[in-house]
Design an enzyme around this catalytic site. Structure first.
Site, PDB file in Angstrom:
ATOM      1  N   ARG A 152       9.935  36.915 -19.474  1.00  0.00           N
ATOM      2  CA  ARG A 152      11.043  37.638 -20.129  1.00  0.00           C
ATOM      3  C   ARG A 152      11.076  37.450 -21.653  1.00  0.00           C
ATOM      4  O   ARG A 152      12.147  37.355 -22.264  1.00  0.00           O
ATOM      5  CB  ARG A 152      12.402  37.215 -19.548  1.00  0.00           C
ATOM      6  CG  ARG A 152      12.586  37.506 -18.101  1.00  0.00           C
ATOM      7  CD  ARG A 152      12.563  38.997 -17.761  1.00  0.00           C
ATOM      8  NE  ARG A 152      12.590  39.176 -16.339  1.00  0.00           N
ATOM      9  CZ  ARG A 152      11.483  39.260 -15.576  1.00  0.00           C
ATOM     10  NH1 ARG A 152      10.273  39.228 -16.110  1.00  0.00           N
ATOM     11  NH2 ARG A 152      11.591  39.420 -14.277  1.00  0.00           N
TER      12      ARG A 152
ATOM     13  N   SER B  31      20.642  40.273 -14.575  1.00  0.00           N
ATOM     14  CA  SER B  31      20.754  38.811 -14.503  1.00  0.00           C
ATOM     15  C   SER B  31      21.272  38.244 -15.821  1.00  0.00           C
ATOM     16  O   SER B  31      20.751  38.573 -16.887  1.00  0.00           O
ATOM     17  CB  SER B  31      19.393  38.187 -14.205  1.00  0.00           C
ATOM     18  OG  SER B  31      18.972  38.588 -12.931  1.00  0.00           O
TER      19      SER B  31
ATOM     20  N   GLU C 150      20.068  35.025 -20.406  1.00  0.00           N
ATOM     21  CA  GLU C 150      19.046  36.083 -20.473  1.00  0.00           C
ATOM     22  C   GLU C 150      19.594  37.240 -21.317  1.00  0.00           C
ATOM     23  O   GLU C 150      18.863  37.856 -22.103  1.00  0.00           O
ATOM     24  CB  GLU C 150      18.785  36.537 -19.021  1.00  0.00           C
ATOM     25  CG  GLU C 150      17.973  37.782 -18.835  1.00  0.00           C
ATOM     26  CD  GLU C 150      16.497  37.493 -18.905  1.00  0.00           C
ATOM     27  OE1 GLU C 150      16.049  36.606 -18.183  1.00  0.00           O
ATOM     28  OE2 GLU C 150      15.819  38.148 -19.696  1.00  0.00           O
TER      29      GLU C 150
HETATM   30  C1  LIG Z   1      21.551  46.646 -12.941  1.00  0.00           C
HETATM   31  C2  LIG Z   1      20.515  45.987 -13.838  1.00  0.00           C
HETATM   32  C3  LIG Z   1      19.357  45.485 -13.262  1.00  0.00           C
HETATM   33  C4  LIG Z   1      18.379  44.885 -14.074  1.00  0.00           C
HETATM   34  N1  LIG Z   1      17.241  44.417 -13.476  1.00  0.00           N
HETATM   35  C5  LIG Z   1      16.255  43.883 -14.257  1.00  0.00           C
HETATM   36  C6  LIG Z   1      15.023  43.445 -13.649  1.00  0.00           C
HETATM   37  O1  LIG Z   1      14.806  43.526 -12.452  1.00  0.00           O
HETATM   38  N2  LIG Z   1      14.076  42.904 -14.486  1.00  0.00           N
HETATM   39  C7  LIG Z   1      14.262  42.816 -15.832  1.00  0.00           C
HETATM   40  O2  LIG Z   1      13.351  42.339 -16.544  1.00  0.00           O
HETATM   41  N3  LIG Z   1      15.433  43.216 -16.415  1.00  0.00           N
HETATM   42  C8  LIG Z   1      16.417  43.752 -15.671  1.00  0.00           C
HETATM   43  N4  LIG Z   1      17.590  44.171 -16.249  1.00  0.00           N
HETATM   44  C9  LIG Z   1      17.820  43.940 -17.699  1.00  0.00           C
HETATM   45  C10 LIG Z   1      17.410  45.140 -18.585  1.00  0.00           C
HETATM   46  O3  LIG Z   1      17.251  46.290 -17.814  1.00  0.00           O
HETATM   47  C11 LIG Z   1      16.102  44.857 -19.327  1.00  0.00           C
HETATM   48  O4  LIG Z   1      16.254  43.716 -20.127  1.00  0.00           O
HETATM   49  C12 LIG Z   1      15.673  46.046 -20.208  1.00  0.00           C
HETATM   50  O5  LIG Z   1      14.283  45.925 -20.463  1.00  0.00           O
HETATM   51  C13 LIG Z   1      16.435  46.176 -21.536  1.00  0.00           C
HETATM   52  O6  LIG Z   1      16.021  47.395 -22.166  1.00  0.00           O
HETATM   53  P1  LIG Z   1      17.028  48.199 -23.110  1.00  0.00           P
HETATM   54  O7  LIG Z   1      16.309  49.397 -23.628  1.00  0.00           O
HETATM   55  O8  LIG Z   1      18.304  48.478 -22.413  1.00  0.00           O
HETATM   56  O9  LIG Z   1      17.239  47.157 -24.287  1.00  0.00           O
HETATM   57  P2  LIG Z   1      18.623  46.796 -25.019  1.00  0.00           P
HETATM   58  O10 LIG Z   1      19.525  46.124 -24.063  1.00  0.00           O
HETATM   59  O11 LIG Z   1      19.121  47.984 -25.734  1.00  0.00           O
HETATM   60  O12 LIG Z   1      18.104  45.717 -26.083  1.00  0.00           O
HETATM   61  C14 LIG Z   1      17.651  44.436 -25.635  1.00  0.00           C
HETATM   62  C15 LIG Z   1      16.819  43.807 -26.756  1.00  0.00           C
HETATM   63  O13 LIG Z   1      15.619  44.573 -26.930  1.00  0.00           O
HETATM   64  C16 LIG Z   1      15.522  45.041 -28.274  1.00  0.00           C
HETATM   65  N5  LIG Z   1      14.941  46.393 -28.234  1.00  0.00           N
HETATM   66  C17 LIG Z   1      15.484  47.524 -27.739  1.00  0.00           C
HETATM   67  N6  LIG Z   1      14.631  48.558 -27.909  1.00  0.00           N
HETATM   68  C18 LIG Z   1      13.548  48.052 -28.540  1.00  0.00           C
HETATM   69  C19 LIG Z   1      12.311  48.622 -28.994  1.00  0.00           C
HETATM   70  N7  LIG Z   1      12.031  49.925 -28.896  1.00  0.00           N
HETATM   71  N8  LIG Z   1      11.400  47.790 -29.575  1.00  0.00           N
HETATM   72  C20 LIG Z   1      11.652  46.447 -29.708  1.00  0.00           C
HETATM   73  N9  LIG Z   1      12.813  45.872 -29.324  1.00  0.00           N
HETATM   74  C21 LIG Z   1      13.739  46.673 -28.727  1.00  0.00           C
HETATM   75  C22 LIG Z   1      16.957  45.053 -28.814  1.00  0.00           C
HETATM   76  O14 LIG Z   1      16.959  44.904 -30.235  1.00  0.00           O
HETATM   77  C23 LIG Z   1      17.539  43.824 -28.115  1.00  0.00           C
HETATM   78  O15 LIG Z   1      17.181  42.651 -28.802  1.00  0.00           O
HETATM   79  C24 LIG Z   1      18.581  44.787 -15.474  1.00  0.00           C
HETATM   80  C25 LIG Z   1      19.743  45.321 -16.049  1.00  0.00           C
HETATM   81  C26 LIG Z   1      20.704  45.925 -15.236  1.00  0.00           C
HETATM   82  C27 LIG Z   1      21.923  46.524 -15.879  1.00  0.00           C
END
Ligand SMILES: Cc1cc2nc3c(=O)[nH]c(=O)nc-3n(C[C@H](O)[C@H](O)[C@H](O)COP(=O)(O)OP(=O)(O)OC[C@H]3O[C@@H](n4cnc5c(N)ncnc54)[C@H](O)[C@@H]3O)c2cc1C
Length: 309
Positions: free
Chosen positions: A173, A225, A302
């Site tokens: 992660r 999580s 996380e």
């Molecule tokens: C119901 C649910 C289930 C989930 N299950 C999982 C799972 O099974 N496994 C898992 O790993 N995660 C899971 N997650 C967490 C989440 O989906 C991941 O962490 C996801 O990858 C976050 O992506 P985001 O675009 O929403 O990032 P954001 O939440 O918008 O940002 C998170 C971080 O990433 C950075 N970021 C965003 N976009 C970029 C980019 N283009 N380049 C560089 N940095 C960037 C942001 O600055 C911030 O620091 C879950 C979340 C939910 C709500």
């Protein structure tokens, strides 16, 4: 700050002054930022960032906001949003070039339709490809970092570079992007051939598993999580589920204000309609304290906290 004074912002971007961040996060919590700039593609995002750098305006980039807890007091910086429901993915043999703004689940679906990759493990994970690469998202023992060949990055100073996947320091992660703050504009993934029928069935199995075991964030706001799984005590062991420690520590029925634990998973917090971000934060503190008291170690968050708590 009057964002409209920044006349050199690219025309393709749309600007929401005083945007409420609860409208852009899956927790559906968080106060306002001075402006949110929606960037439809990599060029618009890079131009907007370069304009803000030139004006000395502090900013950050978010994707779908599915791993964030934003303070009720909001943020004192401009937010660039890079997230689209129109996937931008070009398949070429076993490679796919995909925008960082494409939804992760759309990528999984498209790869299976093309008969490449086994990205079925990404099915149903919210967020964008960029957010997934930055945090090395994964499930079922697999992670996106394993298939990243290269990325086009936007550095915090507004410059663009191509970097090989091997240089991104993928760990559980995490990647170096979490420290450098560089943004994934596009990525090239190297995949393997797959059998469409087998992968379609696997995707359906995973989606069903998620439907039964995880909350649907649109109806039950959450960010997946809350805590990282716990480092094994011996190199031969696997990470241990944070949820197990939380249940053993008696946290299952904890709640603070409108924030409570999801009934089927002790490592997920659900925000009921009356919840504030501060409630969620206070609940995470209570969970950390319970595990500390019972097991003598600190759980690590996380989810990313943004703003003042
Ligand atoms: C119901 C649910 C289930 C989930 N299950 C999982 C799972 O099974 N496994 C898992 O790993 N995660 C899971 N997650 C967490 C989440 O989906 C991941 O962490 C996801 O990858 C976050 O992506 P985001 O675009 O929403 O990032 P954001 O939440 O918008 O940002 C998170 C971080 O990433 C950075 N970021 C965003 N976009 C970029 C980019 N283009 N380049 C560089 N940095 C960037 C942001 O600055 C911030 O620091 C879950 C979340 C939910 C709500």
């Amino acid at each position: 700050m009057d964002i409209n004074e920044l006349v050199s912002l690219p025309a393709q971007t749309s600007i929401v002054p005083n945007a409420l961040l609860r409208d852009y996060t899956t927790f559906q919590l968080g106060g306002a930022c001075p402006a949110l700039i929606d960037c439809p593609d990599a060029d618009a995002l890079a131009s907007a960032a370069q304009c803000l750098v030139a004006e000395g305006v502090e900013f950050m980039v978010i994707g779908q906001g599915s791993n964030l807890l934003v303070s009720d007091k909001g943020l004192d910086l401009v937010v660039l949003r890079y997230c689209t429901e129109d996937p931008a993915a070009e398949f070429d043999g076993l490679r796919v070039r995909v925008s960082g703004s494409t939804l992760f689940d759309d990528l999984a679906r498209l790869a299976i339709e093309q008969g490449v990759g086994d990205l079925s493990f990404c099915s149903g994970i919210p967020g964008t490809v960029g957010g997934a690469i930055a945090g090395n998202a994964g499930a079922f023992g697999r992670q996106i970092g394993d298939v990243v060949e290269s990325v086009d990055l936007l550095a915090p100073d507004g410059s663009r570079h191509e970097v090989q996947g091997a240089e991104l320091g993928f760990e559980y992660r995490s990647s170096v992007l979490k420290q450098t703050g560089a943004v994934v504009l596009n990525a090239v993934l190297k995949l393997e051939t797959c059998d469409i029928e087998t992968m379609t069935a696997e995707r359906e199995r995973i989606m069903e598993l998620r439907r039964t075991k995880h909350p649907n964030w649109r109806a039950s706001p959450c960010a997946g999580s809350v805590f990282r799984n716990v480092e094994p005590t011996s190199a031969a062991d696997r990470r241990q589920a944070a949820g197990w420690f939380l249940e053993e520590a008696g946290a299952k029925n904890f709640h603070v204000g409108g924030a409570r634990l999801f009934e089927k998973h002790a490592n997920i917090i659900v925000a009921d309609p009356e919840a504030t971000a501060q409630d969620v934060f206070a609940l995470t503190e209570k969970m950390i304290a319970a595990v500390r008291e019972r097991f003598g170690f600190e759980l690590e968050r996380e989810i990313k906290l943004l703003g003042e708590f």
